[in-house]
Design a protein around this motif. Structure first.
Motif, PDB file in Angstrom:
ATOM      1  N   MET A   1       0.726  -1.124  -0.144  1.00  0.00           N
ATOM      2  CA  MET A   1       0.090  -0.044  -0.009  1.00  0.00           C
ATOM      3  C   MET A   1       0.807   1.338   0.091  1.00  0.00           C
ATOM      4  SD  MET A   1      -1.938   2.574   1.076  1.00  0.00           S
ATOM      5  CE  MET A   1      -1.288   3.216   2.560  1.00  0.00           C
ATOM      6  N   VAL A   2       1.678   1.167   0.876  1.00  0.00           N
ATOM      7  CA  VAL A   2       2.577   2.607   1.046  1.00  0.00           C
ATOM      8  C   VAL A   2       3.363   2.565  -0.295  1.00  0.00           C
ATOM      9  CG1 VAL A   2       4.527   3.468   2.331  1.00  0.00           C
ATOM     10  CG2 VAL A   2       2.723   2.271   3.538  1.00  0.00           C
ATOM     11  N   ASP A   3       3.980   1.481  -0.965  1.00  0.00           N
ATOM     12  CA  ASP A   3       4.749   1.479  -2.142  1.00  0.00           C
ATOM     13  C   ASP A   3       4.124   2.230  -3.293  1.00  0.00           C
ATOM     14  OD1 ASP A   3       6.972   0.288  -0.661  1.00  0.00           O
ATOM     15  OD2 ASP A   3       6.111  -1.706  -1.501  1.00  0.00           O
ATOM     16  N   LEU A   4       2.565   1.920  -3.514  1.00  0.00           N
ATOM     17  CA  LEU A   4       1.994   2.265  -4.472  1.00  0.00           C
ATOM     18  C   LEU A   4       1.710   3.944  -4.086  1.00  0.00           C
ATOM     19  CD1 LEU A   4       0.348   1.991  -7.195  1.00  0.00           C
ATOM     20  CD2 LEU A   4      -1.687   1.318  -5.699  1.00  0.00           C
ATOM     21  N   SER A   5       1.258   4.298  -2.977  1.00  0.00           N
ATOM     22  CA  SER A   5       0.911   5.600  -2.726  1.00  0.00           C
ATOM     23  C   SER A   5       2.270   6.453  -3.065  1.00  0.00           C
ATOM     24  CB  SER A   5       0.336   5.971  -1.098  1.00  0.00           C
ATOM     25  OG  SER A   5       1.242   5.562  -0.362  1.00  0.00           O
ATOM     26  N   VAL A   6       3.462   6.003  -2.516  1.00  0.00           N
ATOM     27  CA  VAL A   6       4.684   6.886  -2.788  1.00  0.00           C
ATOM     28  C   VAL A   6       5.258   6.812  -4.248  1.00  0.00           C
ATOM     29  CG1 VAL A   6       7.162   6.659  -2.315  1.00  0.00           C
ATOM     30  CG2 VAL A   6       5.674   6.296  -0.552  1.00  0.00           C
ATOM     31  N   THR A   7       4.723   5.700  -4.832  1.00  0.00           N
ATOM     32  CA  THR A   7       5.006   5.766  -6.116  1.00  0.00           C
ATOM     33  C   THR A   7       4.161   6.735  -6.989  1.00  0.00           C
ATOM     34  OG1 THR A   7       5.501   3.531  -6.264  1.00  0.00           O
ATOM     35  CG2 THR A   7       5.096   4.391  -8.424  1.00  0.00           C
ATOM     36  N   LEU A   8       2.681   6.916  -6.610  1.00  0.00           N
ATOM     37  CA  LEU A   8       1.987   7.868  -7.291  1.00  0.00           C
ATOM     38  C   LEU A   8       2.423   9.345  -6.940  1.00  0.00           C
ATOM     39  CD1 LEU A   8      -1.403   6.416  -6.586  1.00  0.00           C
ATOM     40  CD2 LEU A   8      -0.301   6.704  -8.674  1.00  0.00           C
ATOM     41  N   VAL A   9       2.820   9.599  -5.657  1.00  0.00           N
ATOM     42  CA  VAL A   9       3.353  11.215  -5.362  1.00  0.00           C
ATOM     43  C   VAL A   9       4.715  11.330  -6.091  1.00  0.00           C
ATOM     44  CG1 VAL A   9       4.423  12.378  -3.371  1.00  0.00           C
ATOM     45  CG2 VAL A   9       2.369  11.068  -3.038  1.00  0.00           C
ATOM     46  N   PHE A  10       5.572  10.238  -6.446  1.00  0.00           N
ATOM     47  CA  PHE A  10       6.897  10.471  -7.045  1.00  0.00           C
ATOM     48  C   PHE A  10       6.376  10.575  -8.519  1.00  0.00           C
ATOM     49  CE2 PHE A  10       9.338   8.408  -3.915  1.00  0.00           C
ATOM     50  CZ  PHE A  10      10.162   9.664  -3.605  1.00  0.00           C
ATOM     51  N   ILE A  11       5.389   9.999  -9.127  1.00  0.00           N
ATOM     52  CA  ILE A  11       4.758  10.324 -10.419  1.00  0.00           C
ATOM     53  C   ILE A  11       4.476  11.656 -10.716  1.00  0.00           C
ATOM     54  CG2 ILE A  11       3.160   9.773 -12.075  1.00  0.00           C
ATOM     55  CD1 ILE A  11       3.536   6.474 -11.413  1.00  0.00           C
ATOM     56  N   LEU A  12       3.678  12.128  -9.530  1.00  0.00           N
ATOM     57  CA  LEU A  12       3.079  13.798  -9.493  1.00  0.00           C
ATOM     58  C   LEU A  12       4.482  14.596  -9.513  1.00  0.00           C
ATOM     59  CD1 LEU A  12       1.073  15.789  -8.995  1.00  0.00           C
ATOM     60  CD2 LEU A  12       1.573  15.326  -6.699  1.00  0.00           C
ATOM     61  N   LEU A  13       5.342  14.322  -8.733  1.00  0.00           N
ATOM     62  CA  LEU A  13       6.614  15.069  -8.779  1.00  0.00           C
ATOM     63  C   LEU A  13       7.291  15.383 -10.053  1.00  0.00           C
ATOM     64  CD1 LEU A  13       8.016  14.564  -5.245  1.00  0.00           C
ATOM     65  CD2 LEU A  13       6.751  16.574  -6.133  1.00  0.00           C
ATOM     66  N   ILE A  14       7.388  14.081 -10.863  1.00  0.00           N
ATOM     67  CA  ILE A  14       8.105  14.086 -12.195  1.00  0.00           C
ATOM     68  C   ILE A  14       7.366  14.685 -13.014  1.00  0.00           C
ATOM     69  CG2 ILE A  14       8.686  12.511 -14.052  1.00  0.00           C
ATOM     70  CD1 ILE A  14       9.555  10.450 -11.658  1.00  0.00           C
ATOM     71  N   LEU A  16       5.305  17.218 -12.721  1.00  0.00           N
ATOM     72  CA  LEU A  16       5.350  18.589 -12.310  1.00  0.00           C
ATOM     73  C   LEU A  16       6.653  19.471 -12.896  1.00  0.00           C
ATOM     74  CD1 LEU A  16       3.492  19.186  -9.074  1.00  0.00           C
ATOM     75  CD2 LEU A  16       2.580  19.668 -11.114  1.00  0.00           C
ATOM     76  N   VAL A  17       7.792  18.585 -12.635  1.00  0.00           N
ATOM     77  CA  VAL A  17       8.996  19.028 -13.177  1.00  0.00           C
ATOM     78  C   VAL A  17       9.163  18.952 -14.489  1.00  0.00           C
ATOM     79  CG1 VAL A  17      11.590  18.045 -13.003  1.00  0.00           C
ATOM     80  CG2 VAL A  17      10.230  18.365 -10.922  1.00  0.00           C
ATOM     81  N   VAL A  18       8.740  17.913 -15.059  1.00  0.00           N
ATOM     82  CA  VAL A  18       8.674  17.774 -16.677  1.00  0.00           C
ATOM     83  C   VAL A  18       7.778  19.007 -17.325  1.00  0.00           C
ATOM     84  CG1 VAL A  18       8.003  16.543 -18.636  1.00  0.00           C
ATOM     85  CG2 VAL A  18       9.266  15.409 -16.879  1.00  0.00           C
ATOM     86  N   LEU A  19       6.671  19.175 -16.562  1.00  0.00           N
ATOM     87  CA  LEU A  19       5.892  20.420 -17.191  1.00  0.00           C
ATOM     88  C   LEU A  19       6.470  21.715 -16.943  1.00  0.00           C
ATOM     89  CD1 LEU A  19       2.425  19.287 -16.041  1.00  0.00           C
ATOM     90  CD2 LEU A  19       3.099  19.233 -18.135  1.00  0.00           C
ATOM     91  N   TYR A  20       7.158  21.961 -15.732  1.00  0.00           N
ATOM     92  CA  TYR A  20       7.792  23.124 -15.874  1.00  0.00           C
ATOM     93  C   TYR A  20       8.913  23.295 -16.645  1.00  0.00           C
ATOM     94  CZ  TYR A  20      10.717  26.602 -13.700  1.00  0.00           C
ATOM     95  OH  TYR A  20      11.436  27.760 -13.533  1.00  0.00           O
ATOM     96  N   LEU A  21       9.761  22.275 -17.011  1.00  0.00           N
ATOM     97  CA  LEU A  21      10.789  22.410 -17.943  1.00  0.00           C
ATOM     98  C   LEU A  21      10.103  22.682 -19.345  1.00  0.00           C
ATOM     99  CD1 LEU A  21      13.165  19.412 -16.662  1.00  0.00           C
ATOM    100  CD2 LEU A  21      13.581  22.149 -16.544  1.00  0.00           C
ATOM    101  N   PHE A  22       9.018  21.993 -19.717  1.00  0.00           N
ATOM    102  CA  PHE A  22       8.466  22.054 -20.971  1.00  0.00           C
ATOM    103  C   PHE A  22       7.913  23.612 -21.078  1.00  0.00           C
ATOM    104  CE2 PHE A  22       8.089  17.451 -21.823  1.00  0.00           C
ATOM    105  CZ  PHE A  22       8.926  17.520 -22.928  1.00  0.00           C
ATOM    106  N   ILE A  46      -1.735  21.573 -19.987  1.00  0.00           N
ATOM    107  CA  ILE A  46      -3.194  20.918 -20.358  1.00  0.00           C
ATOM    108  C   ILE A  46      -2.760  19.292 -20.037  1.00  0.00           C
ATOM    109  CG2 ILE A  46      -5.050  20.587 -21.918  1.00  0.00           C
ATOM    110  CD1 ILE A  46      -4.879  23.275 -20.493  1.00  0.00           C
ATOM    111  N   ILE A  47      -1.977  18.815 -21.098  1.00  0.00           N
ATOM    112  CA  ILE A  47      -1.399  17.497 -21.089  1.00  0.00           C
ATOM    113  C   ILE A  47      -1.278  16.955 -19.459  1.00  0.00           C
ATOM    114  CG2 ILE A  47      -0.062  15.541 -21.651  1.00  0.00           C
ATOM    115  CD1 ILE A  47       0.176  17.479 -24.501  1.00  0.00           C
ATOM    116  N   GLY A  48      -0.620  17.690 -18.898  1.00  0.00           N
ATOM    117  CA  GLY A  48      -0.316  17.232 -17.469  1.00  0.00           C
ATOM    118  C   GLY A  48      -1.387  17.289 -16.478  1.00  0.00           C
ATOM    119  N   ALA A  49      -2.460  18.329 -16.748  1.00  0.00           N
ATOM    120  CA  ALA A  49      -3.422  18.289 -16.042  1.00  0.00           C
ATOM    121  C   ALA A  49      -4.331  17.018 -16.355  1.00  0.00           C
ATOM    122  CB  ALA A  49      -4.386  19.366 -16.300  1.00  0.00           C
ATOM    123  N   PHE A  50      -4.484  16.557 -17.765  1.00  0.00           N
ATOM    124  CA  PHE A  50      -5.179  15.239 -17.978  1.00  0.00           C
ATOM    125  C   PHE A  50      -4.524  14.242 -17.311  1.00  0.00           C
ATOM    126  CE2 PHE A  50      -5.597  11.773 -20.986  1.00  0.00           C
ATOM    127  CZ  PHE A  50      -6.908  11.727 -20.938  1.00  0.00           C
TER     128      PHE A  50
END
Length: 131
Positions: A1-14, A16-22, A46-50
């Motif tokens: 459980m913790v692994d999946l939620s931490v993975t989702l948060v890391f995906i969110l951070l990645i 946001l960083v990619v969106l900022y760079l683009f 828009i793609i990031g929000a989707f």
């Protein structure tokens, strides 16, 4: 459980960083191409929000699955079964469901804020180009 939620948060951070760079490359074009910069279909925000709305939907589905689906070893197959007692399993599943629903709400809020900022920015740029 913790692994999946931490993975989702890391995906969110990645995301946001990619969106900022683009967006730095996206907004750094010449002044006369403002209309091209505001193309909704190719904007990384828009793609990031989707993507965030999609993660929110997946997280909400996992939450509801944890909340509503439970089978102990008495019925042959184990689904969302962790320890020997049913009460403990209900407590664990309820906690997992709460965490996934909070992640879903977090992803939805971030995606909504991204869209609101994008459309406000777009409206201000279009207003500036009209005059």
């Amino acid at each position: 459980m913790v692994d999946l939620s931490v993975t989702l948060v890391f995906i969110l951070l990645i995301i946001l960083v990619v969106l900022y760079l683009f967006s730095k490359n996206f907004d750094g074009k010449k002044e006369n191409s403002n209309r091209k910069n505001m193309n909704i279909n190719s904007n990384p925000w828009i793609i990031g929000a989707f993507i965030l709305y999609t993660l929110s939907f997946v997280s909400a589905c996992v939450s509801l699955f944890k909340l509503w689906v439970y089978r102990s070893e008495d019925f042959g197959s184990k689904v969302n079964y962790y320890v020997g007692g049913d009460a403990y399993n209900y407590i664990i599943n309820g906690t997992h469901a709460t965490v996934y629903m909070l992640l879903s709400i977090l992803f939805t809020l971030i995606a909504s804020v991204i869209l609101i900022i994008f459309y406000l920015k777009r409206a201000l740029k279009l207003k500036d180009t009209e005059y």
